[in-house]
Enzyme design. Structure first.
Site, short mmCIF file in Angstrom:
data_model
loop_
_atom_site.label_atom_id
_atom_site.label_comp_id
_atom_site.label_asym_id
_atom_site.label_seq_id
_atom_site.Cartn_x
_atom_site.Cartn_y
_atom_site.Cartn_z
N HIS A 158 43.38 24.41 41.62
CA HIS A 158 43.58 24.41 42.97
C HIS A 158 45.17 23.15 43.71
O HIS A 158 44.80 22.79 44.21
CB HIS A 158 42.66 23.72 43.92
CG HIS A 158 41.59 24.66 43.51
ND1 HIS A 158 41.98 26.48 44.07
CD2 HIS A 158 40.30 24.93 43.27
CE1 HIS A 158 40.89 27.05 43.73
NE2 HIS A 158 39.32 26.44 43.23
N ASP A 193 40.24 33.70 38.25
CA ASP A 193 39.14 32.75 39.01
C ASP A 193 38.84 33.53 39.91
O ASP A 193 39.57 34.37 40.79
CB ASP A 193 39.41 31.72 39.16
CG ASP A 193 38.35 30.45 39.75
OD1 ASP A 193 38.01 29.52 38.63
OD2 ASP A 193 38.50 30.72 40.72
N HIS A 195 38.51 32.20 43.21
CA HIS A 195 39.33 31.42 43.23
C HIS A 195 40.55 31.87 43.63
O HIS A 195 40.95 31.65 42.58
CB HIS A 195 38.83 29.79 43.81
CG HIS A 195 37.03 29.70 44.17
ND1 HIS A 195 36.96 29.28 42.90
CD2 HIS A 195 36.43 29.01 45.10
CE1 HIS A 195 35.13 29.02 42.98
NE2 HIS A 195 35.01 28.64 44.88
N ASP A 282 33.99 32.45 37.22
CA ASP A 282 33.09 31.90 38.64
C ASP A 282 32.63 33.49 39.20
O ASP A 282 32.13 34.03 40.20
CB ASP A 282 33.36 30.95 39.37
CG ASP A 282 34.90 31.18 39.22
OD1 ASP A 282 35.27 31.81 38.89
OD2 ASP A 282 35.57 29.91 39.69
#
Length: 342
Positions: A158, A193, A195, A282
Site C-alpha cells: 500500500h 492479497d 486488498h 487475507d
C-alpha cells in the site's frame, strides 16, 4: 526454497488503529510473523537472516524525503510537547495546492496516507530489515534459485513512492521487483492479497518494463477505496501494463482461481523474465478482515498454478491477519507452489 526473515522486524508492534470512528488495537502485530514462521517450520523450511541491502535498493522506488521521514520521524515526534508513543497524522494535505512542510506534524500528514500505519520507536529498523528480506529473495532468484520467499512485516504494497498507508511502510514488493529488473528487461508483479496493491501500482504506473497485476476485493466497498478499478490501465509508457481484476467479497475458490488464470495469461503476453508475487493470505474465509471466502484448498491450487507458469519467482509476504488459520494458509499455498514447481 530459500526463505528469508529478520527477527528485528518483530520490534515493530504498532498500537493505534482507527476503525469506524473507534480507536482499536492495530492488526499488524508481531504474532503474525510467529504464525507464518510456524508454517515454514511445518514445511521443513529454515529462514535465513538477510544481509543489509544497499540504500540504492530503497531509493530505486522511494523518494529521498520519504526515506528520511521514515528514519527520523519517531525521534522528531518525541520532541513535541506531550507526544504520544507513535507517529499518527491528524492532518492531510490538498496536494493540488500543497507545499512540502518542514514541521514533523505536517510531514506526518504528507507521508502517511491514513492512520493505520503508525510509526513507533523501532518501526524504521523493522521496515528496513523487512526490505532486506525482499532484496535477499530477489538476489537469490537473480543468482539462479527458481523461487525464494521473503517473510516481510510490516507489509508494503500500500506504500507509494512517498506515502505510507494500510499497515505498510517501505514497499517491499516494489523494491524486490526493481531489484529483479537489474537482471531482466521485463518483470511482472502479481498481487493476490485481498486488498488492491495501490502503492505498487502507483510506483510502476507509467512504466512498461514492470507489469502490475492485482486481484482483490472490489474497492467500491473495501480498502483502499479510491483505486483498484479495472479501468486503471497505466499511463504513458505504462499504458496497458497495469491490470486490475476486482472481485466481489463473496468470491469463493473457483472464481478466484479462474481470475488468477486470466492474470497469468496477461502476464505471459508481457513475456517477463521473472515474477514478483505479492502473497496476501487475507483472502481466506476465516481471516478477520473478511474480504473473500477462499479455502486452504484454494490457496494450494493457486500455488500450483502460479508455480506451473514457470517463472523465476520472488514471493513477498503481504497481508494475512491474526487467526489460528494463518499458519495453515501459508502451508497450503507454499506446498502447492512447491508441488507445481516440480
Amino acid at each position: 526454497m530459500r526463505c528469508f526473515y529478520a527477527p528485528e522486524t518483530e520490534a515493530h508492534d504498532p498500537i493505534f488503529r482507527l476503525t469506524h470512528g473507534k480507536v482499536q488495537r492495530n492488526a499488524e502485530l508481531p504474532e503474525r510473523a510467529r504464525l507464518l514462521l510456524a508454517g515454514l517450520s511445518q514445511l521443513g523450511l529454515t529462514p535465513e537472516e538477510p544481509f543489509e541491502a544497499p540504500d540504492e535498493t530503497l531509493e530505486a522506488v522511494h523518494t529521498p524525503d520519504f526515506l528520511d521521514f521514515l528514519e527520523t520521524a519517531w525521534d522528531e515526534w518525541q520532541a513535541l510537547p506531550d507526544a504520544g508513543p507513535e507517529v499518527v497524522p491528524n492532518v492531510f494535505p490538498d496536494r493540488s495546492v500543497a507545499t512540502y512542510p518542514s514541521h514533523i506534524t505536517g510531514r506526518a500528514g504528507w507521508h502517511m496516507g491514513d492512520t493505520s500505519a503508525p510509526i513507533g520507536q523501532h518501526s524504521w529498523r523493522a521496515t528496513r530489515r523487512a526490505a532486506d528480506c525482499a532484496v535477499a529473495a530477489a538476489d537469490a532468484v537473480l543468482n539462479g534459485a527458481p523461487a525464494a520467499y521473503a517473510l516481510c512485516r510490516p507489509a508494503g504494497h500500500h506504500s507509494s513512492a512517498e506515502i505510507a498507508a494500510g499497515h505498510c511502510l517501505l514497499n517491499n514488493s516494489a523494491i524486490a521487483a526493481a531489484r529483479l529488473r537489474e537482471g531482466h528487461d521485463r518483470v511482472a508483479t502479481l498481487d493476490i492479497d485481498v486488498h488492491h496493491g495501490n502503492g505498487t501500482q502507483s510506483i510502476f504506473y507509467d512504466r512498461g518494463d514492470v507489469m502490475t497485476v492485482s486481484i482483490h476485493a472490489d474497492p467500491t466497498s473495501y480498502y483502499p477505496w479510491f483505486v483498484g478499478h479495472s479501468y486503471e490501465t497505466g499511463l504513458g509508457e505504462g499504458l496497458g501494463f497495469n491490470l486490475n481484476l476486482p472481485l466481489p467479497r463473496s468470491t469463493t475458490d473457483d472464481v478466484w482461481l479462474d481470475t488468477i488464470a486470466k492474470a497469468l495469461d496477461a502476464i505471459a503476453a508481457h513475456k517477463p523474465g521473472a515474477l514478483l508475487l505479492s502473497l496476501g493470505l487475507d483472502a481466506h474465509e476465516n481471516d478477520p478482515l473478511a474480504g473473500m471466502k477462499i479455502t486452504w484448498d484454494g490457496f494450494r491450487r493457486a500455488g500450483e498454478m502460479i508455480a506451473a507458469a514457470g517463472y523465476p519467482t520472488v514471493i513477498v509476504q503481504e497481508g494475512g491477519y491474526l487467526s489460528p488459520d494463518l499458519t495453515k494458509s501459508l502451508v497450503s499455498f507454499l506446498s502447492g507452489f512447491m508441488d507445481g514447481a516440480k
